[in-house]
Write a protein that holds these residues in place. Structure first.
Motif, mmCIF file in Angstrom:
data_model
loop_
_atom_site.group_PDB
_atom_site.id
_atom_site.type_symbol
_atom_site.label_atom_id
_atom_site.label_comp_id
_atom_site.label_asym_id
_atom_site.label_seq_id
_atom_site.Cartn_x
_atom_site.Cartn_y
_atom_site.Cartn_z
ATOM 1 N N LEU A 116 0.833 -1.209 0.000
ATOM 2 C CA LEU A 116 0.000 0.000 0.000
ATOM 3 C C LEU A 116 0.863 1.253 0.000
ATOM 4 N N ASP A 117 1.920 1.236 0.804
ATOM 5 C CA ASP A 117 2.825 2.390 0.851
ATOM 6 C C ASP A 117 3.485 2.610 -0.500
ATOM 7 N N GLN A 118 3.853 1.517 -1.167
ATOM 8 C CA GLN A 118 4.473 1.631 -2.479
ATOM 9 C C GLN A 118 3.510 2.240 -3.491
ATOM 10 N N ALA A 119 2.241 1.814 -3.449
ATOM 11 C CA ALA A 119 1.241 2.363 -4.373
ATOM 12 C C ALA A 119 1.099 3.872 -4.185
ATOM 13 N N LEU A 120 1.111 4.321 -2.938
ATOM 14 C CA LEU A 120 0.966 5.756 -2.666
ATOM 15 C C LEU A 120 2.237 6.527 -3.019
ATOM 16 N N GLU A 121 3.360 5.848 -2.976
ATOM 17 C CA GLU A 121 4.603 6.490 -3.419
ATOM 18 C C GLU A 121 4.548 6.740 -4.916
ATOM 19 N N TRP A 122 4.021 5.751 -5.651
ATOM 20 C CA TRP A 122 3.864 5.943 -7.089
ATOM 21 C C TRP A 122 2.827 7.015 -7.399
ATOM 22 N N PHE A 123 1.694 6.943 -6.722
ATOM 23 C CA PHE A 123 0.564 7.821 -7.041
ATOM 24 C C PHE A 123 0.011 8.461 -5.761
ATOM 25 N N PRO A 124 0.641 9.534 -5.271
ATOM 26 C CA PRO A 124 0.188 10.198 -4.046
ATOM 27 C C PRO A 124 -1.262 10.665 -4.109
ATOM 28 N N ALA A 125 -1.773 10.917 -5.326
ATOM 29 C CA ALA A 125 -3.148 11.402 -5.467
ATOM 30 C C ALA A 125 -4.166 10.402 -4.934
ATOM 31 N N ARG A 129 -8.130 8.896 -1.359
ATOM 32 C CA ARG A 129 -9.223 8.177 -2.027
ATOM 33 C C ARG A 129 -9.257 6.699 -1.655
ATOM 34 N N MET A 130 -8.397 6.293 -0.748
ATOM 35 C CA MET A 130 -8.241 4.863 -0.466
ATOM 36 C C MET A 130 -9.510 4.209 0.066
ATOM 37 N N LYS A 131 -10.324 4.944 0.806
ATOM 38 C CA LYS A 131 -11.541 4.361 1.380
ATOM 39 C C LYS A 131 -12.762 4.560 0.493
ATOM 40 N N VAL A 132 -12.570 5.205 -0.661
ATOM 41 C CA VAL A 132 -13.667 5.486 -1.585
ATOM 42 C C VAL A 132 -13.793 4.339 -2.583
ATOM 43 N N ALA A 133 -15.034 3.979 -2.923
ATOM 44 C CA ALA A 133 -15.244 2.928 -3.924
ATOM 45 C C ALA A 133 -14.544 3.311 -5.227
ATOM 46 N N SER A 134 -13.863 2.359 -5.841
ATOM 47 C CA SER A 134 -13.093 2.676 -7.042
ATOM 48 C C SER A 134 -13.981 3.155 -8.187
ATOM 49 N N GLY A 135 -15.253 2.752 -8.167
ATOM 50 C CA GLY A 135 -16.174 3.220 -9.197
ATOM 51 C C GLY A 135 -16.608 4.657 -9.018
ATOM 52 N N GLN A 136 -16.242 5.255 -7.874
ATOM 53 C CA GLN A 136 -16.663 6.622 -7.581
ATOM 54 C C GLN A 136 -15.537 7.637 -7.724
ATOM 55 N N GLY A 139 -11.642 9.358 -13.482
ATOM 56 C CA GLY A 139 -11.027 8.472 -14.462
ATOM 57 C C GLY A 139 -9.521 8.395 -14.299
ATOM 58 N N GLY A 140 -8.894 9.533 -14.011
ATOM 59 C CA GLY A 140 -7.454 9.544 -13.807
ATOM 60 C C GLY A 140 -7.056 8.727 -12.598
ATOM 61 N N GLU A 141 -7.822 8.847 -11.530
ATOM 62 C CA GLU A 141 -7.535 8.072 -10.323
ATOM 63 C C GLU A 141 -7.766 6.582 -10.557
ATOM 64 N N GLN A 142 -8.775 6.255 -11.344
ATOM 65 C CA GLN A 142 -9.001 4.846 -11.681
ATOM 66 C C GLN A 142 -7.814 4.283 -12.464
ATOM 67 N N GLN A 143 -7.290 5.060 -13.386
ATOM 68 C CA GLN A 143 -6.147 4.570 -14.160
ATOM 69 C C GLN A 143 -4.912 4.408 -13.277
ATOM 70 N N MET A 144 -4.691 5.358 -12.390
ATOM 71 C CA MET A 144 -3.578 5.229 -11.443
ATOM 72 C C MET A 144 -3.742 3.972 -10.597
ATOM 73 N N LEU A 145 -4.963 3.728 -10.137
ATOM 74 C CA LEU A 145 -5.242 2.557 -9.314
ATOM 75 C C LEU A 145 -5.002 1.269 -10.102
ATOM 76 N N ALA A 146 -5.460 1.240 -11.338
ATOM 77 C CA ALA A 146 -5.299 0.042 -12.162
ATOM 78 C C ALA A 146 -3.822 -0.253 -12.417
ATOM 79 N N ILE A 147 -3.036 0.789 -12.666
ATOM 80 C CA ILE A 147 -1.608 0.590 -12.910
ATOM 81 C C ILE A 147 -0.899 0.176 -11.627
ATOM 82 N N PRO A 177 5.874 9.486 -16.134
ATOM 83 C CA PRO A 177 7.155 9.410 -15.405
ATOM 84 C C PRO A 177 7.217 8.249 -14.413
ATOM 85 N N VAL A 178 6.073 7.853 -13.860
ATOM 86 C CA VAL A 178 6.042 6.704 -12.950
ATOM 87 C C VAL A 178 6.427 5.441 -13.721
#
Length: 240
Positions: A116-125, A129-136, A139-147, A177-178
């Protein structure tokens, strides 16, 4: 030894009508390939076949010198081929954190907190949003999450289909850049399918252009970026 090797790859949905024909390709460790081409050229078909979603119609695929079983998504993942599809394939009813936890636990390659810490290092944004449903989330945050979810599976080869689908260029520019950093620091090879040619060529080491299921161009990305007329000619079917 190349990280990914395709030998005479034929791919498609009907054995008598392959979409992709006779592709030979070697991707080196940490190399980013921009897979370009007009609509219908076979780009997505190539990625989905590598990911085991469809059986190969011919040819061989090797990851780090080991043959990959055809038409078996689990075998592809075990071999180190991980796909981020164009629809991102998130569990939209689960939170962003839950999506990441599933990836970490399924891969068994890192402690959950570390992942989890690594994911946030890659994508601080994603931090807020970690406790929010991914469908909510956006689009940019969904792509960051998917990657991030894909990278947490420690792929040897990351396959990304239409990174910029539905996203503003500024969001894509924050993600690229990530990918470059992961490729350089972890040696992860990548194949990136992208319609925004200039953005793809900025991050890629090499460009491979498919036209009608065949490789029309295979050259350094910087070389093609300096001669986009060559790309246009290939798209139109002229000699590249």
């Amino acid at each position: 030894m190349s990280m990914l090797t395709l030998k005479e790859l034929n791919a498609g949905y009907r054995e008598d009508s392959p979409v992709v024909r006779g592709i030979d390709l070697a991707v080196e460790r940490g190399e980013i390939i921009a897979l370009l081409g007009p609509n219908g050229a076979g780009k997505t078909t190539t990625l989905e076949t590598l990911a085991g979603l469809y059986p190969r119609l011919g040819g061989d695929v090797e990851v780090d010198g080991v043959a990959v079983k055809s038409g078996d998504p689990r075998a592809a993942v075990r071999a180190g081929l991980v796909l981020v599809p164009d629809d991102r394939a998130l569990f939209r009813g689960l939170s962003c954190e839950q999506n990441l936890r599933l990836a970490i636990r399924s891969s068994r390659r890192a402690p959950v907190r570390e992942g989890l810490d690594q994911a946030l290092e890659w994508f601080p944004a994603l931090g807020k949003r970690m406790k929010v449903a991914s469908g909510q989330v956006s689009g940019g945050e969904q792509q960051m999450l998917a990657i991030a979810r894909a990278l947490l599976q420690k792929p040897k080869v990351l396959l990304i289909d239409e990174l910029s689908m539905g996203l503003a260029p500024v969001i894509v520019e924050s993600i690229l850049p990530v990918l470059r950093s992961v490729a350089q620091e972890q040696g992860t090879s990548m194949i990136l399918v992208e319609q925004h040619v200039r953005l793809a060529l900025e991050v890629a080491d090499r460009a491979v252009v498919l036209v009608h299921g065949n490789v029309a161009i295979d050259c350094p990305a910087a070389e093609l970026a300096g001669d986009l007329g060559r790309l246009e000619s290939a798209y139109l079917g002229a000699t590249a």
